[in-house]
Write a protein that holds these residues in place. Sequence first.
Motif, PDB file in Angstrom:
ATOM      1  N   GLU A  72      -0.046  13.971  -1.632  1.00 55.63           N
ATOM      2  CA  GLU A  72      -1.121  13.333  -0.950  1.00 55.63           C
ATOM      3  C   GLU A  72      -1.841  14.403  -0.019  1.00 55.63           C
ATOM      4  O   GLU A  72      -1.149  15.544   0.253  1.00 55.63           O
TER       5      GLU A  72
ATOM      6  N   LEU B  48      -4.643   9.486  -6.944  1.00 57.19           N
ATOM      7  CA  LEU B  48      -3.516  10.117  -7.466  1.00 57.19           C
ATOM      8  C   LEU B  48      -2.610   9.541  -8.314  1.00 57.19           C
ATOM      9  O   LEU B  48      -2.177   9.901  -9.307  1.00 57.19           O
TER      10      LEU B  48
ATOM     11  N   ILE C  58      -1.621  10.657 -11.928  1.00 59.23           N
ATOM     12  CA  ILE C  58      -0.046  11.051 -12.488  1.00 59.23           C
ATOM     13  C   ILE C  58       0.222  10.311 -13.666  1.00 59.23           C
ATOM     14  O   ILE C  58       0.808  10.753 -14.601  1.00 59.23           O
TER      15      ILE C  58
ATOM     16  N   LEU D   8       4.584  12.105  -7.632  1.00 59.04           N
ATOM     17  CA  LEU D   8       3.561  12.053  -6.671  1.00 59.04           C
ATOM     18  C   LEU D   8       4.290  12.335  -5.525  1.00 59.04           C
ATOM     19  O   LEU D   8       5.304  11.457  -5.176  1.00 59.04           O
TER      20      LEU D   8
ATOM     21  N   ARG E 276       4.558  11.222  -1.637  1.00 60.78           N
ATOM     22  CA  ARG E 276       3.621  10.513  -0.691  1.00 60.78           C
ATOM     23  C   ARG E 276       3.923  11.083   0.552  1.00 60.78           C
ATOM     24  O   ARG E 276       4.488  10.134   1.232  1.00 60.78           O
TER      25      ARG E 276
END
Length: 347
Positions: free
Chosen positions: A206, A241, A245, A259, A261
């Motif tokens: 992110e 995102l 993904i 991902l 985070r």
Amino acid sequence: MEEVMIFVCMVFFVSPIWGNPLVPALYLFGDSSIDNGNNNLLPTLARANFFPYGIDFALASTGRFTNGKTIADYFAEYLGLPYPPPYISVGSSRSLTGINYASASCGILPETGANFGRCLNLRDQVNLFQNTVENDLPVMINSIELSEHLSNSIYVFIIGTNDYISNYLGTKTYQSISFAELLITTISDQVKRVYELGGRNIMISEIRPVGCMPRISRVYPHAGPCVEELNQMVTCFNQRLPPLIKNLTSTLPASNFVLIRSNSIEYDAIRNPSKYGLSDASNPCCRSWGNGTEGCIPLSAPCQDRSRYVYWDGYHLTQTVHSIISSQCISNRSVCSPVTIEDLVKI
């Protein structure tokens, strides 16, 4: 492929190996969050190869934009690999255990960071990775080994923050939604290139809560520790995102997309610093230009208790926060999803 003109200085890069490697290599794409020296030899103002940067790193001021290790360094240690050397500083032919292509001040879009000088945007970085795959690695290993090497290695993308700081906020030419879509489309195209070149285990981070950085928040002194409307513009990207993904995993055979985070962890550390053993979530640890809003002043003495600070300079995190995020990503599926690094090496 667009040519990237760079000067490669043939010097050796010394890194510790922390155990038997869990994967063949770690390849890094990003910005100053994980740059470890690529900008040192580029004509740019965005450099961190001077004290007090690296004050807590064994090899001193290598070009890392923090006081010690980065998220990528902690990933490498867990995987039992040497720290991936910077592509420009050591040359790609020197490493079979991974390479760092990240470049400070650059971003997902080609124009991001140009105001600081030369840097490697995301397309440049993937071009260099393509050169590694097509020209450098085949000299060291045969085609069968190369295929296995690439498919079993891990690829990490930590980039996009600069697109908002120096591009979106600087030009004001985009709406937040359209800008987020542009970034998602662009990063998706480059990630697919890495897949087409043989990468299968790909992690995408992110974008950080830019509204909380001293560089940004001090411009809005009445907003409190964070400028939430600026964090919301980044949310426009971060919310896209998970679907990205999911789509990449379902459409690209044998792929594993993860991902990271990191935004939520950093934001929580800023809002609840004591939860993580921190005490200062708004001031930079090092003496910084622009009343604490820019990079560290060369040769200045930083704060004494660096483990208690969230921010190292006006933009970047301390080693402590890098450690917090990386440790969570290694074992916590709510931070790195749908699988952690711990899971990824077992697939």
